[in-house]
Structure formats: C-alpha cells, structure tokens
Design an enzyme around this catalytic site. Structure first.
Site, PDB file in Angstrom:
ATOM      1  CG  ASP A  47      14.987   0.020 -52.205  1.00  0.00           C
ATOM      2  OD1 ASP A  47      15.054  -1.227 -52.144  1.00  0.00           O
ATOM      3  OD2 ASP A  47      14.128   0.686 -51.599  1.00  0.00           O
ATOM      4  CG  HIS A 189      18.998   3.763 -51.631  1.00  0.00           C
ATOM      5  ND1 HIS A 189      18.898   3.925 -50.270  1.00  0.00           N
ATOM      6  CD2 HIS A 189      17.742   3.888 -52.132  1.00  0.00           C
ATOM      7  CE1 HIS A 189      17.627   4.139 -49.955  1.00  0.00           C
ATOM      8  NE2 HIS A 189      16.906   4.124 -51.058  1.00  0.00           N
TER       9      HIS A 189
END
Length: 220
Positions: A47, A189
């Site tokens: 993400d 991430h």
C-alpha cells in the site's frame, strides 16, 4: 413522516459510519469485501506507493525471488514519482487503487469521494481491478460507489504493522507470516508518506524472510 432534519441526519450518519471490515472478517465478507483470495498464493500486497526509494528496492527483491505482488497505488504519489507506476506494471505486478489521496473514506463527502476515485483511477489506470480503502475502512455508501465502478474491494488477512518507526524487520516478518496459508492476503507498505518517516526500511529488510515463508507455504 420523518422530519427533514431527521432524514438528513440519518443520511449523514449512514455516509460517515465507517466499516472497519479488515478487523472483522465476517463483517467484511457479509458486505462483499474479500480478505483472502481463492487463487493459490499467498498473495503479497503493498500500500501507499509508489515511493522513489522504497519501491525500486521492493521491485528488485521481488525480481530476485520471482514473486509477483499487487501494488495499491495512491494517485498523488503516482504523479509525484513519474515512471515508477509503469515500472511496476512492466515487471508483471498487478496495479490496484488505494485512492487519489490517503484520506479516510468516511470523512469524504459524496462529491469529494467521487472526485477522489475519478482522479485516482485516472492516475493508475488502465489496469485497475481492485480497490483498497485507506486504513482498511469503508463507509457503506463509499463501498457502494467503489463496487458501482466495477472495482473489487480487497482488504487483507495478514499484516505486518510496518507503518511504525519502532517496529523491527523481525517483528514485521513474524506478524505478516504467522499461521500463513495459500489463500492469505498479506499487507505491507512500500512508502512512508502516510506513516512514520523511514518505516519502509524495516519493511525492505523484512521482505526476504517474508518471501521465504511464502515460498514454504506454496511449495516453491
């Protein structure tokens, strides 16, 4: 007949009420939001990117281990980082939408949500099948808008909690691979723009151990 104020208040509540579906898988599935995938995996997702430093290092590690991932990109970061979005796709990874910004969906007005999705889709297309809400929470009207556009909402079943500066690579690898199965969707991430500065370094350091655990589950 309900008073106009009561009707407006109820509509506002329905719009703003978040659905923390990532933390309640049964609720997510009841609403049509997947947290796992049927296809053989496990499935690695990232993400918040692209990021000019983190994403190239992640791409190199994925190349070395011959693993494909799904990148939930943020439109403002795509515009900021130039060709990185195309490099992700050229390497054979899936491109998905995390929004144009990283604002919680339940805080956006209907018009602001539509504008965010429009601008985000424009930045990351043409290959966009999946959407993931920032912070993993949809409001019910936001979920409807996402599905109406043909996006498949996808959250996760394992996460590394790697947005914090005080987490170690060992902790990330342990958390995101605990009780791993082939259907699991892993959340990491590849950026720190919405997290603690420099947190991506621990994620990159954890990635070889994560990939090794994935290979053990998939029998590669």
């Amino acid at each position: 007949m309900r008073a106009p104020f009561a009707i407006a208040a109820g509509a506002a509540a329905a719009w703003s009420l978040p659905t923390p579906a990532a933390h309640f898988p049964r609720l997510a599935h009841a609403l049509g939001i997947e947290t796992t995938l049927v296809l053989p995996g496990p499935h690695l997702t990232f993400d918040d990117g692209p990021h000019p430093q983190a994403t190239p290092q992640v791409l190199e590690l994925l190349r070395e281990h011959d693993v494909k991932a799904m990148f939930f990109l943020v439109g403002e970061q795509v515009r900021r980082t130039g060709a990185l979005r195309d490099e992700i796709e050229a390497a054979g990874h899936a491109i998905a939408l995390h929004g144009d910004t990283h604002r919680p969906l339940w805080r956006l007005t209907p018009s602001a949500l539509r504008a965010d999705l429009d601008r985000g889709e424009e930045a990351v297309r043409p290959t966009v099948d999946f959407h993931r809400a920032p912070y993993g929470a949809y409001s019910l009207p936001a979920l409807y808008e996402v599905m109406k556009r043909g996006f498949n909402p996808l959250l996760w079943s394992r996460w590394g909690r790697d947005w914090r500066a005080d987490v170690t690579a060992e902790q990330i690898a342990r958390d995101v691979t605990r009780d791993l199965s082939e259907r699991d969707v892993l959340l990491l991430h590849d950026a720190d723009d919405y997290a603690d500065p420099g947190s991506w370094r621990a994620t990159v350091a954890a990635l070889p151990a994560v990939l090794a655990a994935m290979a053990a589950v998939s029998g590669r």
